[in-house]
Design an enzyme around this catalytic site. Structure first.
Site, mmCIF file in Angstrom:
data_model
loop_
_atom_site.group_PDB
_atom_site.id
_atom_site.type_symbol
_atom_site.label_atom_id
_atom_site.label_comp_id
_atom_site.label_asym_id
_atom_site.label_seq_id
_atom_site.Cartn_x
_atom_site.Cartn_y
_atom_site.Cartn_z
ATOM 1 N N GLY A 54 0.801 -1.228 0.000
ATOM 2 C CA GLY A 54 0.000 0.000 0.000
ATOM 3 C C GLY A 54 0.830 1.273 0.000
ATOM 4 N N SER A 142 28.995 5.051 9.071
ATOM 5 C CA SER A 142 29.300 3.731 9.626
ATOM 6 C C SER A 142 30.086 3.901 10.909
ATOM 7 C CB SER A 142 30.135 2.917 8.641
ATOM 8 O OG SER A 142 30.665 1.766 9.302
ATOM 9 N N TYR A 155 37.049 2.768 2.888
ATOM 10 C CA TYR A 155 35.656 2.852 3.367
ATOM 11 C C TYR A 155 35.565 3.764 4.604
ATOM 12 C CZ TYR A 155 31.134 0.874 4.981
ATOM 13 O OH TYR A 155 29.840 0.682 5.398
ATOM 14 N N ALA A 156 36.486 3.577 5.550
ATOM 15 C CA ALA A 156 36.443 4.384 6.779
ATOM 16 C C ALA A 156 36.720 5.852 6.469
ATOM 17 C CB ALA A 156 37.447 3.853 7.793
ATOM 18 N N ALA A 158 35.920 7.432 3.660
ATOM 19 C CA ALA A 158 34.684 7.975 3.073
ATOM 20 C C ALA A 158 33.628 8.195 4.156
ATOM 21 C CB ALA A 158 34.160 7.020 2.005
ATOM 22 N N LYS A 159 33.482 7.223 5.052
ATOM 23 C CA LYS A 159 32.424 7.314 6.069
ATOM 24 C C LYS A 159 32.731 8.401 7.101
ATOM 25 C CE LYS A 159 29.586 4.126 4.554
ATOM 26 N NZ LYS A 159 28.326 4.560 3.930
ATOM 27 N N ILE A 188 25.456 -4.828 10.688
ATOM 28 C CA ILE A 188 24.042 -5.057 10.326
ATOM 29 C C ILE A 188 23.938 -6.211 9.324
ATOM 30 C CG2 ILE A 188 21.926 -3.965 9.459
ATOM 31 C CD1 ILE A 188 23.089 -2.524 11.947
ATOM 32 N N THR A 238 25.335 12.678 14.842
ATOM 33 C CA THR A 238 25.520 11.302 14.386
ATOM 34 C C THR A 238 24.846 10.384 15.393
ATOM 35 O OG1 THR A 238 27.660 11.862 13.441
ATOM 36 C CG2 THR A 238 27.222 9.516 13.826
#
Ligand code: NAI
Length: 248
Positions: A54, A142, A155-156, A158-159, A188, A238
């Site tokens: 819906g 993250s 990755y770290a 960028a985050k 996660i 954050t």
């Protein structure tokens, strides 16, 4: 304004945390736009699930690293639904390697999607929010953007940069009725973490005081709070969703 007339654009929303965010915002009345670089079939399937529940949903195949395709999506949404109230910068990838072995290509790819992507999407949406003198931007960072993690310098980086972006933009646009916040998930259960070996997953879980992984829904509920009227005085923050893995 009632949620029924509000529009949320979520990037990387064909699966995982992004999909859970669209579903949660849709369940509280938002119209949701699913933007993803995944196949049109995967995006169609995600939109079908939402529609069957819906929820008013539209799917868009676009790459957050491509400013033109992002701008096209935003134009299309403004034409069709007339507004964008919420942007969730969720699209993300990892290309892990110890730094000495990390190829420049992998460094660049991760920065392109996780950081430049946030730039392009925010750039495309912000002028509409400024015009409306209202908006909510949520950036999915993250825990490793705060703690660091071996094998994830790209990755770290960028985050962590996304957190600096969040705080700076929050200060710039606070007077225009727009809030900018970050959500920093811990460990996660999604495809991103299912790629890890059982052994690595167990090592992570052992470090989580709650002794379990989080689920995408738990991240989505935090985003739903940040876009609610209840969070109207929260900006530049954050919010950590990590079972106690890191405590600020
Ligand atoms: P996922 O891999 O399940 O989903 C990511 C989605 O982003 C996919 O649908 C993918 O197609 C899309 N995507 C990738 N590159 C894109 C691009 N260039 N343009 C548009 N879409 C793109 O990952 P997950 O776990 O749902 O991650 C969502 C966000 O949460 C990411 O930013 C990730 O870094 C972050 N995060 C995830 C954690 C975890 O433990 N799963 C922990 C902390 C942060």
């Amino acid at each position: 304004m009632r949620n029924e007339s509000r529009v949320a654009l979520v990037t990387g929303a064909a699966q995982g945390i992004g999909f859970a965010i669209t579903r949660t915002l849709g369940s509280i009345g938002f119209k949701v736009a699913v933007l993803d670089v995944a196949s049109s079939q995967d995006i169609h399937e995600a939109v079908t699930v939402l529609t069957e529940e819906g929820i008013e949903a539209r799917g868009f195949t676009a790459d957050v690293t491509d400013p033109e395709s992002v701008a096209d999506v935003v134009d299309d949404l403004i034409t069709g639904w007339g507004r964008i109230d919420v942007l969730v910068n969720n699209a993300g990838i990892n290309r892990d390697a110890l730094f000495l072995r990390m190829k420049e290509e992998n460094w660049n790819q991760v920065l392109e999607v996780n950081l430049q992507g946030v730039y392009h999407c925010t750039k495309a949406v912000l002028k509409h929010m400024v015009k409306n003198r209202s908006g909510r931007i949520i950036n999915i960072s993250s825990v490793v953007g705060v703690t660091g993690n071996p094998g994830q310098t790209n990755y770290a980086t960028a985050k962590a940069a996304v957190l600096g972006f969040t705080r700076s933009l929050a200060r710039e646009v606070a007077g225009r009725g727009i809030t900018v916040n970050a959500v920093a998930p811990g460990f996660i259960d999604t495809d991103m973490t299912r790629e890890l070996s059982e052994e690595v997953r167990k090592t992570w879980i052992d470090q989580v005081p709650m002794r379990r992984m989080g689920n995408p829904q738990e991240v989505a509920e935090t985003v739903a709070f940040l876009v609610s009227d209840s969070a109207g005085y929260i900006t530049g923050q954050t919010i950590h969703v990590n079972g106690g893995l890191f405590m600020a």
